[in-house]
Design an enzyme around this catalytic site. Structure first.
Site, PDB file in Angstrom:
ATOM      1  N   ASP A  38      -6.168 -76.226  -8.286  1.00 62.98           N
ATOM      2  CA  ASP A  38      -5.202 -76.782  -7.345  1.00 62.98           C
ATOM      3  C   ASP A  38      -5.819 -76.805  -5.948  1.00 62.98           C
ATOM      4  O   ASP A  38      -6.787 -76.094  -5.671  1.00 62.98           O
ATOM      5  CB  ASP A  38      -3.906 -75.937  -7.340  1.00 62.98           C
ATOM      6  CG  ASP A  38      -2.675 -76.729  -6.907  1.00 62.98           C
ATOM      7  OD1 ASP A  38      -1.853 -77.078  -7.788  1.00 62.98           O
ATOM      8  OD2 ASP A  38      -2.542 -77.017  -5.697  1.00 62.98           O
ATOM      9  N   ASP A  64      -9.933 -80.219  -5.299  1.00 60.79           N
ATOM     10  CA  ASP A  64      -9.272 -81.476  -4.944  1.00 60.79           C
ATOM     11  C   ASP A  64      -9.647 -82.455  -6.043  1.00 60.79           C
ATOM     12  O   ASP A  64     -10.785 -82.914  -6.117  1.00 60.79           O
ATOM     13  CB  ASP A  64      -9.765 -81.971  -3.572  1.00 60.79           C
ATOM     14  CG  ASP A  64      -9.108 -83.295  -3.186  1.00 60.79           C
ATOM     15  OD1 ASP A  64      -8.488 -83.942  -4.059  1.00 60.79           O
ATOM     16  OD2 ASP A  64      -9.221 -83.682  -2.008  1.00 60.79           O
ATOM     17  N   TYR A 174       3.299 -95.225  -6.524  1.00 61.29           N
ATOM     18  CA  TYR A 174       3.494 -94.175  -7.532  1.00 61.29           C
ATOM     19  C   TYR A 174       3.600 -94.792  -8.936  1.00 61.29           C
ATOM     20  O   TYR A 174       2.940 -94.350  -9.882  1.00 61.29           O
ATOM     21  CB  TYR A 174       4.752 -93.378  -7.193  1.00 61.29           C
ATOM     22  CG  TYR A 174       4.991 -92.184  -8.098  1.00 61.29           C
ATOM     23  CD1 TYR A 174       4.252 -91.011  -7.936  1.00 61.29           C
ATOM     24  CD2 TYR A 174       5.950 -92.219  -9.111  1.00 61.29           C
ATOM     25  CE1 TYR A 174       4.459 -89.910  -8.758  1.00 61.29           C
ATOM     26  CE2 TYR A 174       6.173 -91.129  -9.938  1.00 61.29           C
ATOM     27  CZ  TYR A 174       5.427 -89.972  -9.759  1.00 61.29           C
ATOM     28  OH  TYR A 174       5.635 -88.887 -10.576  1.00 61.29           O
TER      29      TYR A 174
HETATM   30  N1  LIG Z   1       9.079 -83.508 -10.872  1.00 63.46           N
HETATM   31  C1  LIG Z   1       9.331 -84.634 -11.490  1.00 63.46           C
HETATM   32  O1  LIG Z   1      10.495 -85.059 -11.613  1.00 63.46           O
HETATM   33  C2  LIG Z   1       8.206 -85.437 -12.086  1.00 63.46           C
HETATM   34  C3  LIG Z   1       8.551 -86.541 -12.870  1.00 63.46           C
HETATM   35  C4  LIG Z   1       7.543 -87.307 -13.446  1.00 63.46           C
HETATM   36  C5  LIG Z   1       6.220 -86.971 -13.248  1.00 63.46           C
HETATM   37  N2  LIG Z   1       5.904 -85.898 -12.463  1.00 63.46           N
HETATM   38  C6  LIG Z   1       4.481 -85.588 -12.292  1.00 63.46           C
HETATM   39  O2  LIG Z   1       4.240 -84.243 -12.649  1.00 63.46           O
HETATM   40  C7  LIG Z   1       3.084 -83.767 -11.955  1.00 63.46           C
HETATM   41  C8  LIG Z   1       3.416 -82.416 -11.329  1.00 63.46           C
HETATM   42  O3  LIG Z   1       4.414 -82.600 -10.347  1.00 63.46           O
HETATM   43  P1  LIG Z   1       5.496 -81.477  -9.989  1.00 63.46           P
HETATM   44  O4  LIG Z   1       6.820 -82.108 -10.080  1.00 63.46           O
HETATM   45  O5  LIG Z   1       5.190 -80.251 -10.717  1.00 63.46           O
HETATM   46  O6  LIG Z   1       5.198 -81.311  -8.413  1.00 63.46           O
HETATM   47  P2  LIG Z   1       4.656 -80.062  -7.590  1.00 63.46           P
HETATM   48  O7  LIG Z   1       4.562 -80.533  -6.198  1.00 63.46           O
HETATM   49  O8  LIG Z   1       5.462 -78.874  -7.898  1.00 63.46           O
HETATM   50  O9  LIG Z   1       3.185 -79.815  -8.179  1.00 63.46           O
HETATM   51  C9  LIG Z   1       2.106 -80.661  -7.896  1.00 63.46           C
HETATM   52  C10 LIG Z   1       0.852 -79.804  -7.750  1.00 63.46           C
HETATM   53  O10 LIG Z   1      -0.291 -80.673  -7.633  1.00 63.46           O
HETATM   54  C11 LIG Z   1      -1.129 -80.155  -6.613  1.00 63.46           C
HETATM   55  N3  LIG Z   1      -1.969 -81.232  -6.081  1.00 63.46           N
HETATM   56  C12 LIG Z   1      -1.576 -82.319  -5.386  1.00 63.46           C
HETATM   57  N4  LIG Z   1      -2.656 -83.050  -5.039  1.00 63.46           N
HETATM   58  C13 LIG Z   1      -3.738 -82.422  -5.549  1.00 63.46           C
HETATM   59  C14 LIG Z   1      -5.129 -82.679  -5.531  1.00 63.46           C
HETATM   60  N5  LIG Z   1      -5.647 -83.769  -4.918  1.00 63.46           N
HETATM   61  N6  LIG Z   1      -5.966 -81.813  -6.142  1.00 63.46           N
HETATM   62  C15 LIG Z   1      -5.462 -80.702  -6.757  1.00 63.46           C
HETATM   63  N7  LIG Z   1      -4.159 -80.397  -6.807  1.00 63.46           N
HETATM   64  C16 LIG Z   1      -3.304 -81.248  -6.198  1.00 63.46           C
HETATM   65  C17 LIG Z   1      -0.160 -79.580  -5.587  1.00 63.46           C
HETATM   66  O11 LIG Z   1      -0.804 -78.677  -4.702  1.00 63.46           O
HETATM   67  C18 LIG Z   1       0.879 -78.932  -6.486  1.00 63.46           C
HETATM   68  O12 LIG Z   1       0.538 -77.598  -6.792  1.00 63.46           O
HETATM   69  C19 LIG Z   1       2.731 -84.849 -10.948  1.00 63.46           C
HETATM   70  O13 LIG Z   1       1.670 -85.622 -11.463  1.00 63.46           O
HETATM   71  C20 LIG Z   1       3.992 -85.682 -10.866  1.00 63.46           C
HETATM   72  O14 LIG Z   1       3.731 -86.998 -10.478  1.00 63.46           O
HETATM   73  C21 LIG Z   1       6.865 -85.116 -11.881  1.00 63.46           C
END
Ligand SMILES: NC(=O)c1ccc[n+]([C@@H]2O[C@H](COP(=O)([O-])OP(=O)(O)OC[C@H]3O[C@@H](n4cnc5c(N)ncnc54)[C@H](O)[C@@H]3O)[C@@H](O)[C@H]2O)c1
Length: 269
Positions: A38, A64, A174
């Protein structure tokens, strides 16, 4: 059931928060050792600590995922520490260019039209595509090369979104990034099948994580959203982690190039 991941090593990007963290813990509960990758050091170390508290080995590698060199270093570190990688969950992602996980919720835009593509700076588009699509490709490839070297096959799970199939006005970047992840998954599945590497995706619905926090703080929006979810509830990170466990385990051994949509029926039809 316990022990479905005994002896396995999993790398989880975005593992410091939300869906990624839940996947890391779920796989660890079933016996996997975990590498958390992360951008966020403190939350990443915390997530690795939570895995260790479950009795598994874990480490955190600051990564990253939109940087190829970071993804290579991550895969190297995982193999150096644990000898192999069996599973990758590529969950790192952002909902929009200015999103910071766990940060202050962004002030709402003056109007929805402000976020329409014709009004968005091109850099915003590039940022979302770099993290959500190129980042997943770079991570998948770095890990797949290690899986091929070791020769035991593996399971790659890309976190896409229901937005891969349903257009959302104001979130074109997105939606396109997630549709790209879906196609990336299908193409890589064909390219890697001969190596015993399965590549599948998950398209979550609306899940309670920091990513949806600002939207969930608006009760009217929550009620509107709930009205559109046939199962009548928001998803939990655990719902996605259970899906990832299925795709990571041998129970899904004949699945590749597929996408599963745990969404309570939100994107059905
Ligand atoms: N929460 C929802 O409703 C939802 C729905 C559909 C898809 N998603 C997808 O699920 C995945 C996780 O999202 P989440 O809801 O857990 O959000 P979140 O913000 O809780 O977690 C995302 C994580 O990704 C990390 N991150 C972001 N950019 C990064 C990078 N360049 N390198 C390394 N780490 C990075 C962040 O630091 C964070 O820890 C994402 O891909 C999101 O698009 C989420």
């Amino acid at each position: 059931m316990n022990g479905r991941m005994d002896g396995k090593v999993a790398v989880v990007t975005g593992g410091a928060s939300g869906i990624g963290r839940a996947c890391a813990e779920r796989l660890a509960q079933e016996g996997a050792d975990i590498v958390i990758a992360d951008l966020q050091d403190e939350r990443g170390q915390e997530a690795a600590g939570a895995v260790k508290a479950l009795g598994r080995r874990a480490n955190f590698v600051r990564t990253d995922t939109s940087e190829g060199a970071d993804c290579e270093a991550l895969a190297d570190a995982a193999v150096r520490e644990f000898g192999k990688i069996d599973v990758l969950v590529a969950a790192a992602g952002i909902s929009h260019a200015l999103y910071e996980s766990g940060g202050e919720p962004r002030a709402p835009q003056a109007s929805r039209e402000d976020s329409y593509l014709i009004n968005k700076p091109a850099e915003y588009w590039e940022k979302v595509l770099n993290v959500n699509l190129t980042g997943v490709m770079l991570t998948d490839c770095a890990v797949a090369r290690k899986m091929i070297d070791v020769g035991n096959g593996g399971s790659i799970i890309n976190i896409a979104s229901g937005a891969a199939k349903i257009p959302i006005p104001g979130a074109a970047d997105y939606c396109v990034s997630k549709a790209g992840v879906w196609m990336l998954t299908k193409t890589l599945a064909l390219e890697l099948a001969a190596h015993g590497i399965r590549v599948n995706a998950i398209g979550p619905g609306f899940i309670e994580t920091p990513m949806t926090e600002s939207m969930r703080s608006d009760e009217t929006r929550v009620q509107q959203l709930l009205a559109g979810i046939p199962m009548g509830r928001l998803g939990q990170p655990q719902d996605i982690a259970n899906t990832a466990l299925f795709l990571a385990s041998d129970e899904s051994s004949y699945f590749t190039g597929e996408i599963l949509f745990p969404d309570g029926g939100l994107f059905t039809g």
